[in-house]
Enzyme design. Structure first.
Site, short mmCIF file in Angstrom:
data_model
loop_
_atom_site.label_atom_id
_atom_site.label_comp_id
_atom_site.label_asym_id
_atom_site.label_seq_id
_atom_site.Cartn_x
_atom_site.Cartn_y
_atom_site.Cartn_z
N LYS A 87 0.86 -1.18 0.00
CA LYS A 87 0.00 0.00 0.00
C LYS A 87 0.90 1.24 0.00
CE LYS A 87 -3.90 1.85 2.76
NZ LYS A 87 -4.78 1.53 3.91
N SER A 162 -9.43 1.13 2.86
CA SER A 162 -8.60 1.98 2.03
C SER A 162 -7.47 1.23 1.34
CB SER A 162 -8.01 3.13 2.86
OG SER A 162 -7.17 2.64 3.89
N SER A 186 -9.76 -1.20 6.98
CA SER A 186 -9.14 -0.96 5.67
C SER A 186 -8.32 -2.11 5.13
CB SER A 186 -8.28 0.30 5.72
OG SER A 186 -9.08 1.44 5.82
#
Lengths: 471, 82
Positions: A87, A162, A186
């Site tokens: 990420k 996310s 997330s």
């Protein structure tokens, strides 16, 4: 080695554990596996947007080094030569780390996050940096500086966030493993929507040093993969105390892979069925899959009992005050001086934090303490808690963008507040062939118990073998 | 999870939001402020509900060295805290 496209595709769906064996047996090499992944990213990611940055040349160099270590019989560990992607909020020295924000579009860190440093020491190959929701909050934006990741099961749908790029890349066979971050769900949300596995470890087990924060007291860094065993292997490489993270725990790190064999037989499993059924946005197919999962867990020897969890609406308010106040504290200066450098969706979400007083924030922290006490009472009765990860399968972009965050039921936020470990893994599919996720939570620092339960369920069902229709 | 709407409560919330943002020196459009009203009221209501049942003895949860909190000998393994 030349291979057909289908053979290369199969290679990209090997689990990390399978890759480890294939490398050890010299049936595969890190160089050919890395090339297969880079080819597949090139072929497919234009439709998925899961990557912000592909580090192809660095990956090839790392693969050659790994191959030399393997050839000389001195691998750095089981992950040596395994291609992963991160990420884009994990700092990577010399590689831009954007948090998917215009504000950080050109930001190039000088040092690695602790997780990255530990992964490098384990010999993993970094394929690149993955899409996310801006600063891990706010939701997808169609006109963001980088396009939003799309769900490989249906590219008109969101992969959740996310850690959106992590979920999409793993499901599409564009990385063998990933690390995301989870402040309210997330990691677990994208795992659920994309049909993969994601673990939010116990707060303090994995260092957040060098991970761009959303909310310091709620942020968790954690692994994502296609199987529970792979998730355990990734966790093993990074777990453990880090003095650079003030919330890092001095806890012992067990051998997670060894503990997988413990299974779930004899465990007391709490199921908050009444709360699940009361959720206004619960999809009937999610409920059906959850009920089936309960039956499966019972067949595996778990004893299921009904429980009540702390009030989730109050928990949502507490979470929103803490998360937005801490996010605003981090971004306050930039919000005032260069508001145009933020996406509007994230900006509006973060600005909520400007609305609450110091007393509001303290009351929210006290509310969190009360919720922890109430959860402690529940965890004295059971070893594990199970519930759906999300109330419904993946939404399409239009529905997602029109749906205010606070109005949605969250089955994940409670465990972010309490800090206890929680995993999501596939437990079925909707009639539209969209994945449905099962969440299993455990006691603090019993991550190995959660992983063992999830592994037992996974191996007894074959949902994890399903692949999205993207070729 | 939606809350009852009230025109006066919306106006009050809008005024509170506008004042807070102005105090913070933040530039936000009227449309964006209007979009914040419903969420703001949701949070206010939830925070008030939990505040009303908070015993005086509950302190803010600590966030440092969670191992010491989780693993205190008198609590045993089943303690949940931060």
């Amino acid at each position: 080695m030349e291979m057909t496209m289908s053979a290369a595709d199969e290679l990209c769906y090997l689990s990390i554990a399978e890759l480890e064996r294939a490398y050890a047996d010299r049936r595969l090499s890190p160089v050919e596996v890395t090339e297969a992944y880079l080819d597949r990213i090139e072929a497919l990611d234009g439709r998925l947007n899961s990557y912000i940055t592909v580090t192809a040349e660095a990956a090839r160099a790392a693969a050659r080094s790994s191959e030399q270590r393997r050839a000389s019989g001195r691998p750095l560990g089981p992950l040596d030569g395994v291609p992963v992607a991160l990420k884009d909020l994990y700092d990577t020295a010399g590689i831009r780390t954007t948090a998917h924000s215009p504000l950080y579009a050109e930001r190039v860190p000088e040092t690695d996050a602790t997780v990255v440093r530990r992964l490098n020491s384990a010999g993993v190959i970094l394929l690149g940096k993955l899409a996310m929701h801006e600063f891990a909050s706010g939701g997808p934006e169609l006109d963001a500086i980088f396009p939003p990741a799309r769900n490989p099961w249906d590219t008109d749908r969101v992969p959740a966030g996310s850690s959106s790029g992590s979920g999409a890349a793993l499901a599409a066979g564009l990385a063998a493993g990933s690390f995301g971050s989870d402040t309210g769900g997330s990691i677990r949300g994208p795992a659920s929507y994309c049909g993969i596995v994601g673990l939010k470890p116990t707060y303090g087990l994995v260092s957040r040093s060098g991970v761009i924060p959303m909310s310091w007291t709620l942020d968790h860094a954690g692994p994502m993969a296609r199987t529970v065993k792979d998730t355990a292997m990734l966790l093993q490489a990074v777990a453990g105390h880090d003095p650079a993270d003030p919330a890092s725990a001095l806890a012992e790190v067990p051998d997670f892979r060894v503990h997988l064999a413990e299974g779930i037989a004899g465990r007391r499993v709490g199921a908050p069925l009444a709360a699940v059924e009361a959720a206004g946005d619960l999809h009937p197919e999610t409920l059906a899959a959850f009920r089936q999962a309960l039956s499966s867990l019972e067949q595996l020897g778990a004893s299921i009992q009904s429980i009540e969890l702390p009030d989730h609406v109050q928990a949502a308010a507490v979470w929103l005050v803490i998360a937005s106040a801490e996010a605003f504290a981090f971004h306050e200066r930039d919000a005032r001086e260069q508001p145009e450098k933020f996406g509007r969706r994230f900006f509006a979400s973060m600005l909520q934090g400007a609305l609450y007083s110091a007393s509001d924030y303290i009351q929210a922290l006290r509310g969190r303490a009360l919720i922890c006490q109430e959860m402690g009472n529940v965890m004295r009765l059971v070893d594990l808690i199970v519930l759906p990860t999300t109330p419904h399968p993946a939404m399409d972009f239009a529905t997602e963008l029109a749906s205010p965050f606070f109005k949605r039921t969250s089955f994940t936020r409670l465990f972010s507040l309490t800090g206890q470990p929680a995993i999501s893994l596939p437990c079925g599919f909707s009639a539209d062939r969209l994945p449905i996720g099962l969440q299993i939570a455990g006691r603090p620092f019993k991550d190995h118990t959660v992983l063992a339960a999830a592994h037992a369920y996974e191996q007894a069902n074959d949902w994890y073998r399903q692949r999205p229709p993207i070729t | 999870m939606s809350e009852p709407r009230s025109a006066q409560a919306d106006v009050d919330a809008m005024a509170e939001i506008t004042a807070a943002l102005k105090r913070g020196g933040l530039r936000v459009s009227a449309a964006e402020i209007a979009n914040m009203v419903e969420g703001y009221r949701f949070v206010r209501r939830g925070l008030e509900a939990i505040r009303q049942r908070l015993p005086k003895t509950v302190e803010p949860a600590p966030t440092f060295d969670s191992a010491a909190v989780y693993r205190s000998p008198e609590d045993g393994d089943d303690h949940v805290g931060r």
